[in-house]
Design a protein around this motif. Sequence first.
Motif, PDB file in Angstrom:
ATOM      1  N   TRP A   1     -66.140 -67.804  -7.741  1.00 16.27           N
ATOM      2  CA  TRP A   1     -66.751 -68.210  -6.473  1.00 16.27           C
ATOM      3  C   TRP A   1     -66.771 -69.734  -6.408  1.00 16.27           C
ATOM      4  CZ3 TRP A   1     -71.933 -64.991  -6.372  1.00 16.27           C
ATOM      5  CH2 TRP A   1     -71.616 -63.620  -6.283  1.00 16.27           C
ATOM      6  N   TRP A   2     -66.193 -70.281  -5.375  1.00 18.13           N
ATOM      7  CA  TRP A   2     -66.187 -71.733  -5.214  1.00 18.13           C
ATOM      8  C   TRP A   2     -65.753 -72.433  -6.506  1.00 18.13           C
ATOM      9  CZ3 TRP A   2     -65.728 -73.550  -0.637  1.00 18.13           C
ATOM     10  CH2 TRP A   2     -66.286 -72.863   0.435  1.00 18.13           C
ATOM     11  N   PHE A   3     -64.733 -71.832  -7.147  1.00 20.10           N
ATOM     12  CA  PHE A   3     -64.077 -72.423  -8.314  1.00 20.10           C
ATOM     13  C   PHE A   3     -64.989 -72.485  -9.540  1.00 20.10           C
ATOM     14  CE2 PHE A   3     -62.693 -74.358  -4.295  1.00 20.10           C
ATOM     15  CZ  PHE A   3     -61.511 -73.641  -4.152  1.00 20.10           C
ATOM     16  N   HIS A   4     -65.962 -71.566  -9.588  1.00 23.60           N
ATOM     17  CA  HIS A   4     -66.857 -71.428 -10.737  1.00 23.60           C
ATOM     18  C   HIS A   4     -67.162 -69.948 -10.941  1.00 23.60           C
ATOM     19  CE1 HIS A   4     -67.830 -75.731 -11.028  1.00 23.60           C
ATOM     20  NE2 HIS A   4     -67.870 -75.731  -9.709  1.00 23.60           N
TER      21      HIS A   4
ATOM     22  N   GLU B   1     -49.791 -76.561  -8.956  1.00 21.02           N
ATOM     23  CA  GLU B   1     -49.016 -75.945 -10.032  1.00 21.02           C
ATOM     24  C   GLU B   1     -49.777 -75.935 -11.367  1.00 21.02           C
ATOM     25  OE1 GLU B   1     -44.562 -76.804  -9.734  1.00 21.02           O
ATOM     26  OE2 GLU B   1     -45.449 -78.461  -8.574  1.00 21.02           O
ATOM     27  N   THR B   2     -51.091 -75.819 -11.286  1.00 26.71           N
ATOM     28  CA  THR B   2     -51.938 -75.736 -12.477  1.00 26.71           C
ATOM     29  C   THR B   2     -52.464 -74.317 -12.600  1.00 26.71           C
ATOM     30  OG1 THR B   2     -52.604 -78.036 -12.185  1.00 26.71           O
ATOM     31  CG2 THR B   2     -53.946 -76.686 -13.666  1.00 26.71           C
ATOM     32  N   SER B   3     -52.305 -73.719 -13.769  1.00 27.80           N
ATOM     33  CA  SER B   3     -52.695 -72.329 -13.948  1.00 27.80           C
ATOM     34  C   SER B   3     -54.212 -72.174 -13.931  1.00 27.80           C
ATOM     35  CB  SER B   3     -52.144 -71.801 -15.285  1.00 27.80           C
ATOM     36  OG  SER B   3     -52.848 -72.388 -16.372  1.00 27.80           O
ATOM     37  N   VAL B   4     -54.670 -70.926 -13.781  1.00 24.76           N
ATOM     38  CA  VAL B   4     -56.102 -70.629 -13.840  1.00 24.76           C
ATOM     39  C   VAL B   4     -56.687 -71.105 -15.162  1.00 24.76           C
ATOM     40  CG1 VAL B   4     -57.810 -68.773 -13.910  1.00 24.76           C
ATOM     41  CG2 VAL B   4     -55.918 -68.659 -12.276  1.00 24.76           C
ATOM     42  N   ASP B   5     -56.012 -70.802 -16.262  1.00 25.97           N
ATOM     43  CA  ASP B   5     -56.564 -71.110 -17.585  1.00 25.97           C
ATOM     44  C   ASP B   5     -56.566 -72.606 -17.889  1.00 25.97           C
ATOM     45  OD1 ASP B   5     -57.081 -68.372 -18.666  1.00 25.97           O
ATOM     46  OD2 ASP B   5     -54.953 -68.146 -18.262  1.00 25.97           O
ATOM     47  N   ASP B   6     -55.590 -73.318 -17.380  1.00 28.02           N
ATOM     48  CA  ASP B   6     -55.530 -74.766 -17.628  1.00 28.02           C
ATOM     49  C   ASP B   6     -56.293 -75.566 -16.584  1.00 28.02           C
ATOM     50  OD1 ASP B   6     -53.931 -74.436 -19.869  1.00 28.02           O
ATOM     51  OD2 ASP B   6     -52.055 -74.617 -18.734  1.00 28.02           O
ATOM     52  N   GLY B   7     -56.715 -74.904 -15.514  1.00 35.61           N
ATOM     53  CA  GLY B   7     -57.404 -75.590 -14.435  1.00 35.61           C
ATOM     54  C   GLY B   7     -58.854 -75.159 -14.302  1.00 35.61           C
ATOM     55  N   VAL B   8     -59.116 -74.280 -13.335  1.00 34.73           N
ATOM     56  CA  VAL B   8     -60.493 -73.905 -13.013  1.00 34.73           C
ATOM     57  C   VAL B   8     -61.245 -73.354 -14.224  1.00 34.73           C
ATOM     58  CG1 VAL B   8     -61.905 -72.334 -11.622  1.00 34.73           C
ATOM     59  CG2 VAL B   8     -59.974 -73.542 -10.575  1.00 34.73           C
ATOM     60  N   MET B   9     -60.583 -72.562 -15.062  1.00 33.72           N
ATOM     61  CA  MET B   9     -61.272 -71.920 -16.181  1.00 33.72           C
ATOM     62  C   MET B   9     -61.125 -72.679 -17.494  1.00 33.72           C
ATOM     63  SD  MET B   9     -62.700 -69.608 -14.499  1.00 33.72           S
ATOM     64  CE  MET B   9     -63.545 -68.726 -15.801  1.00 33.72           C
ATOM     65  N   PHE B  10     -60.637 -73.912 -17.435  1.00 30.90           N
ATOM     66  CA  PHE B  10     -60.477 -74.718 -18.654  1.00 30.90           C
ATOM     67  C   PHE B  10     -61.804 -74.857 -19.401  1.00 30.90           C
ATOM     68  CE2 PHE B  10     -60.577 -78.862 -20.798  1.00 30.90           C
ATOM     69  CZ  PHE B  10     -59.456 -78.774 -21.616  1.00 30.90           C
ATOM     70  N   GLY B  11     -62.871 -75.184 -18.677  1.00 35.34           N
ATOM     71  CA  GLY B  11     -64.180 -75.350 -19.314  1.00 35.34           C
ATOM     72  C   GLY B  11     -64.698 -74.053 -19.909  1.00 35.34           C
TER      73      GLY B  11
END
Length: 203
Positions: free
Chosen positions: A71-74, A143-153
Amino acid sequence: MKKIFIINGGQKFAHSGGKFNQTVQDWTIEFLSQNNKYEIKTTHVEDDINLREEVEKFVWADLIIYHTPVWWFHIPNLFKKYIDDVFTEGHENGIYKSDGRSRVNPDLNYGTGGLLHGRKYMLTTSWNAPKTAFTLPGEFFDETSVDDGVMFGFHKMNKFTGMEPVNSFHFHDVEKGATTENIAIFKHDYTNHLEETFKNLQP
């Protein structure tokens, strides 16, 4: 890999009913229950939570499976509260001892104080965003994956505890694309992912 702890991070909020993540959890349990090989424990973040018992589930498990919408990138607010509360309860109590540094050389070894070494985790997420939003030039996620981007933290959070990842699985275009046909495709592709994942895990 015989002890599996499944966390459903979905919740009811605004137009979201949390149904899809419950469905994904059901698919996971259906897959694991095909034989008597696995012990399964579950938590839904909307339930009443006993913090000590939740810590014990992490310590008990060989593999933690997270199911969460984004939700909202979190992750949803109840899921974030769950993590904050449970991991804090696990300080010097099974999840982590410290941040890993020493006062002698505080610049080094940050993030090495986890106590969950030997355990693995798998992340699934569900998105309104289509997969192409992450892969095509000029689209929203550059071109940033879910794992390397939003879910990196999120991944770094788990690394902090000492856990190691297995391959994630991400459901895309869930809101606009949730036709009966696409739900069947989601289940097929996710089941194949589980088969491949558990085939590669150590017994």
